[in-house]
Design a protein around this motif. Sequence first.
Motif, PDB file in Angstrom:
ATOM      1  N   THR A   8       0.816  -1.196   0.000  1.00 41.95           N
ATOM      2  CA  THR A   8       0.000   0.000   0.000  1.00 41.95           C
ATOM      3  C   THR A   8       0.854   1.253   0.000  1.00 41.95           C
ATOM      4  O   THR A   8       1.797   1.352   0.761  1.00 41.95           O
ATOM      5  N   ILE A   9       0.491   2.207  -0.854  1.00 43.71           N
ATOM      6  CA  ILE A   9       1.079   3.532  -0.839  1.00 43.71           C
ATOM      7  C   ILE A   9      -0.090   4.506  -0.880  1.00 43.71           C
ATOM      8  O   ILE A   9      -0.961   4.409  -1.731  1.00 43.71           O
ATOM      9  N   VAL A  10      -0.137   5.423   0.054  1.00 41.13           N
ATOM     10  CA  VAL A  10      -1.232   6.383   0.094  1.00 41.13           C
ATOM     11  C   VAL A  10      -0.809   7.610  -0.688  1.00 41.13           C
ATOM     12  O   VAL A  10       0.267   8.159  -0.474  1.00 41.13           O
ATOM     13  N   LEU A  11      -1.676   8.071  -1.569  1.00 40.66           N
ATOM     14  CA  LEU A  11      -1.383   9.215  -2.418  1.00 40.66           C
ATOM     15  C   LEU A  11      -2.082  10.459  -1.898  1.00 40.66           C
ATOM     16  O   LEU A  11      -3.183  10.384  -1.369  1.00 40.66           O
ATOM     17  N   ILE A  56       4.322  -3.104  -6.407  1.00 33.62           N
ATOM     18  CA  ILE A  56       4.766  -1.763  -6.039  1.00 33.62           C
ATOM     19  C   ILE A  56       6.191  -1.900  -5.513  1.00 33.62           C
ATOM     20  O   ILE A  56       6.437  -2.615  -4.544  1.00 33.62           O
ATOM     21  N   ALA A  57       7.106  -1.214  -6.168  1.00 33.17           N
ATOM     22  CA  ALA A  57       8.525  -1.326  -5.802  1.00 33.17           C
ATOM     23  C   ALA A  57       8.816  -0.426  -4.606  1.00 33.17           C
ATOM     24  O   ALA A  57       8.927   0.791  -4.743  1.00 33.17           O
ATOM     25  N   THR A  58       8.917  -1.031  -3.423  1.00 30.97           N
ATOM     26  CA  THR A  58       9.241  -0.272  -2.217  1.00 30.97           C
ATOM     27  C   THR A  58      10.463  -0.819  -1.497  1.00 30.97           C
ATOM     28  O   THR A  58      10.985  -0.154  -0.616  1.00 30.97           O
ATOM     29  N   SER A  59      10.882  -2.035  -1.866  1.00 31.01           N
ATOM     30  CA  SER A  59      12.076  -2.580  -1.215  1.00 31.01           C
ATOM     31  C   SER A  59      12.854  -3.447  -2.196  1.00 31.01           C
ATOM     32  O   SER A  59      12.297  -3.974  -3.156  1.00 31.01           O
ATOM     33  N   GLN A  61      15.976  -6.407  -1.832  1.00 35.83           N
ATOM     34  CA  GLN A  61      16.786  -7.229  -0.946  1.00 35.83           C
ATOM     35  C   GLN A  61      16.577  -6.842   0.523  1.00 35.83           C
ATOM     36  O   GLN A  61      17.521  -6.746   1.301  1.00 35.83           O
ATOM     37  N   GLY A  62      15.319  -6.569   0.872  1.00 33.27           N
ATOM     38  CA  GLY A  62      14.967  -6.264   2.251  1.00 33.27           C
ATOM     39  C   GLY A  62      15.231  -4.839   2.701  1.00 33.27           C
ATOM     40  O   GLY A  62      14.950  -4.488   3.835  1.00 33.27           O
ATOM     41  N   ARG A  63      15.741  -4.000   1.805  1.00 31.79           N
ATOM     42  CA  ARG A  63      16.011  -2.608   2.163  1.00 31.79           C
ATOM     43  C   ARG A  63      15.020  -1.698   1.449  1.00 31.79           C
ATOM     44  O   ARG A  63      14.686  -1.923   0.290  1.00 31.79           O
ATOM     45  N   PRO A  64      14.542  -0.649   2.119  1.00 30.40           N
ATOM     46  CA  PRO A  64      13.608   0.272   1.465  1.00 30.40           C
ATOM     47  C   PRO A  64      14.286   1.038   0.319  1.00 30.40           C
ATOM     48  O   PRO A  64      15.454   1.386   0.417  1.00 30.40           O
ATOM     49  N   VAL A  65      13.543   1.248  -0.752  1.00 26.01           N
ATOM     50  CA  VAL A  65      14.038   2.023  -1.893  1.00 26.01           C
ATOM     51  C   VAL A  65      12.991   3.056  -2.274  1.00 26.01           C
ATOM     52  O   VAL A  65      11.816   2.933  -1.951  1.00 26.01           O
ATOM     53  N   SER A  66      13.433   4.079  -2.973  1.00 23.68           N
ATOM     54  CA  SER A  66      12.508   5.090  -3.476  1.00 23.68           C
ATOM     55  C   SER A  66      12.568   5.062  -4.999  1.00 23.68           C
ATOM     56  O   SER A  66      13.311   5.813  -5.625  1.00 23.68           O
ATOM     57  N   ALA A  67      11.807   4.157  -5.579  1.00 26.57           N
ATOM     58  CA  ALA A  67      11.811   3.983  -7.030  1.00 26.57           C
ATOM     59  C   ALA A  67      11.179   5.194  -7.720  1.00 26.57           C
ATOM     60  O   ALA A  67      10.196   5.752  -7.231  1.00 26.57           O
ATOM     61  N   ASN A  68      11.729   5.597  -8.858  1.00 27.28           N
ATOM     62  CA  ASN A  68      11.161   6.703  -9.625  1.00 27.28           C
ATOM     63  C   ASN A  68       9.808   6.338 -10.220  1.00 27.28           C
ATOM     64  O   ASN A  68       8.926   7.182 -10.325  1.00 27.28           O
ATOM     65  N   TYR A  69       9.649   5.091 -10.647  1.00 29.02           N
ATOM     66  CA  TYR A  69       8.404   4.594 -11.225  1.00 29.02           C
ATOM     67  C   TYR A  69       7.992   3.337 -10.454  1.00 29.02           C
ATOM     68  O   TYR A  69       8.225   2.224 -10.910  1.00 29.02           O
ATOM     69  N   PRO A  70       7.377   3.499  -9.287  1.00 29.13           N
ATOM     70  CA  PRO A  70       7.171   2.353  -8.393  1.00 29.13           C
ATOM     71  C   PRO A  70       6.049   1.398  -8.779  1.00 29.13           C
ATOM     72  O   PRO A  70       6.069   0.245  -8.375  1.00 29.13           O
ATOM     73  N   TYR A  71       5.066   1.833  -9.547  1.00 25.60           N
ATOM     74  CA  TYR A  71       3.916   0.983  -9.847  1.00 25.60           C
ATOM     75  C   TYR A  71       4.155   0.149 -11.100  1.00 25.60           C
ATOM     76  O   TYR A  71       4.364   0.686 -12.178  1.00 25.60           O
ATOM     77  N   VAL A  72       4.097  -1.169 -10.961  1.00 27.85           N
ATOM     78  CA  VAL A  72       4.200  -2.065 -12.103  1.00 27.85           C
ATOM     79  C   VAL A  72       2.766  -2.387 -12.514  1.00 27.85           C
ATOM     80  O   VAL A  72       2.001  -2.959 -11.740  1.00 27.85           O
ATOM     81  N   VAL A  73       2.395  -1.967 -13.726  1.00 32.51           N
ATOM     82  CA  VAL A  73       1.029  -2.100 -14.204  1.00 32.51           C
ATOM     83  C   VAL A  73       0.986  -3.082 -15.364  1.00 32.51           C
ATOM     84  O   VAL A  73       1.784  -2.991 -16.296  1.00 32.51           O
ATOM     85  N   LYS A  74       0.034  -4.014 -15.295  1.00 31.51           N
ATOM     86  CA  LYS A  74      -0.155  -5.001 -16.358  1.00 31.51           C
ATOM     87  C   LYS A  74      -1.360  -4.569 -17.186  1.00 31.51           C
ATOM     88  O   LYS A  74      -2.463  -4.419 -16.674  1.00 31.51           O
ATOM     89  N   PHE A  75      -1.142  -4.362 -18.490  1.00 30.39           N
ATOM     90  CA  PHE A  75      -2.205  -3.956 -19.397  1.00 30.39           C
ATOM     91  C   PHE A  75      -2.746  -5.135 -20.197  1.00 30.39           C
ATOM     92  O   PHE A  75      -3.909  -5.153 -20.559  1.00 30.39           O
ATOM     93  N   SER A  76      -1.898  -6.079 -20.514  1.00 24.99           N
ATOM     94  CA  SER A  76      -2.286  -7.284 -21.247  1.00 24.99           C
ATOM     95  C   SER A  76      -1.318  -8.388 -20.830  1.00 24.99           C
ATOM     96  O   SER A  76      -0.340  -8.108 -20.141  1.00 24.99           O
ATOM     97  N   PRO A  77      -1.567  -9.623 -21.241  1.00 20.56           N
ATOM     98  CA  PRO A  77      -0.633 -10.689 -20.843  1.00 20.56           C
ATOM     99  C   PRO A  77       0.816 -10.435 -21.263  1.00 20.56           C
ATOM    100  O   PRO A  77       1.743 -10.884 -20.608  1.00 20.56           O
ATOM    101  N   LYS A  78       1.022  -9.680 -22.330  1.00 16.55           N
ATOM    102  CA  LYS A  78       2.375  -9.437 -22.823  1.00 16.55           C
ATOM    103  C   LYS A  78       2.909  -8.040 -22.505  1.00 16.55           C
ATOM    104  O   LYS A  78       4.060  -7.757 -22.806  1.00 16.55           O
ATOM    105  N   LEU A  79       2.093  -7.151 -21.931  1.00 19.30           N
ATOM    106  CA  LEU A  79       2.528  -5.768 -21.722  1.00 19.30           C
ATOM    107  C   LEU A  79       2.424  -5.365 -20.255  1.00 19.30           C
ATOM    108  O   LEU A  79       1.339  -5.310 -19.691  1.00 19.30           O
ATOM    109  N   LYS A  80       3.604  -5.098 -19.662  1.00 17.01           N
ATOM    110  CA  LYS A  80       3.710  -4.547 -18.318  1.00 17.01           C
ATOM    111  C   LYS A  80       4.639  -3.343 -18.407  1.00 17.01           C
ATOM    112  O   LYS A  80       5.579  -3.344 -19.202  1.00 17.01           O
ATOM    113  N   THR A  81       4.373  -2.332 -17.581  1.00 12.58           N
ATOM    114  CA  THR A  81       5.258  -1.174 -17.559  1.00 12.58           C
ATOM    115  C   THR A  81       5.258  -0.544 -16.171  1.00 12.58           C
ATOM    116  O   THR A  81       4.328  -0.739 -15.392  1.00 12.58           O
ATOM    117  N   HIS A  82       6.308   0.204 -15.877  1.00  8.67           N
ATOM    118  CA  HIS A  82       6.432   0.912 -14.600  1.00  8.67           C
ATOM    119  C   HIS A  82       5.897   2.323 -14.784  1.00  8.67           C
ATOM    120  O   HIS A  82       6.242   3.001 -15.748  1.00  8.67           O
TER     121      HIS A  82
END
Length: 92
Positions: A8-11, A56-59, A61-82
Amino acid sequence: MPAIQSSTIVLARNNASAMEVGTRIRVSTSVMIYHHPEQRNIAFDLKGQEGEIIAIATSWQGRPVSANYPYVVKFSPKLKTHLTEHEIESIS
């Protein structure tokens, strides 16, 4: 430092709605990608496309990170993007 919840990330926008894994979203701004499986190496605009947050990219290897594009979204079986929170809006 407290552990960061990976589901969860609150916006601040969209009335503080929670974006979490499984949320249906729509791309609200123009986002050009070049890795669309049916139009490889040709610009494809995701604006208006609907998909589902699958991670959602938040960690790392167990360490917190601040990803520039944290949400991994799936649009179709072959298409995912951050994507980032200002590019998407919840539709569910």
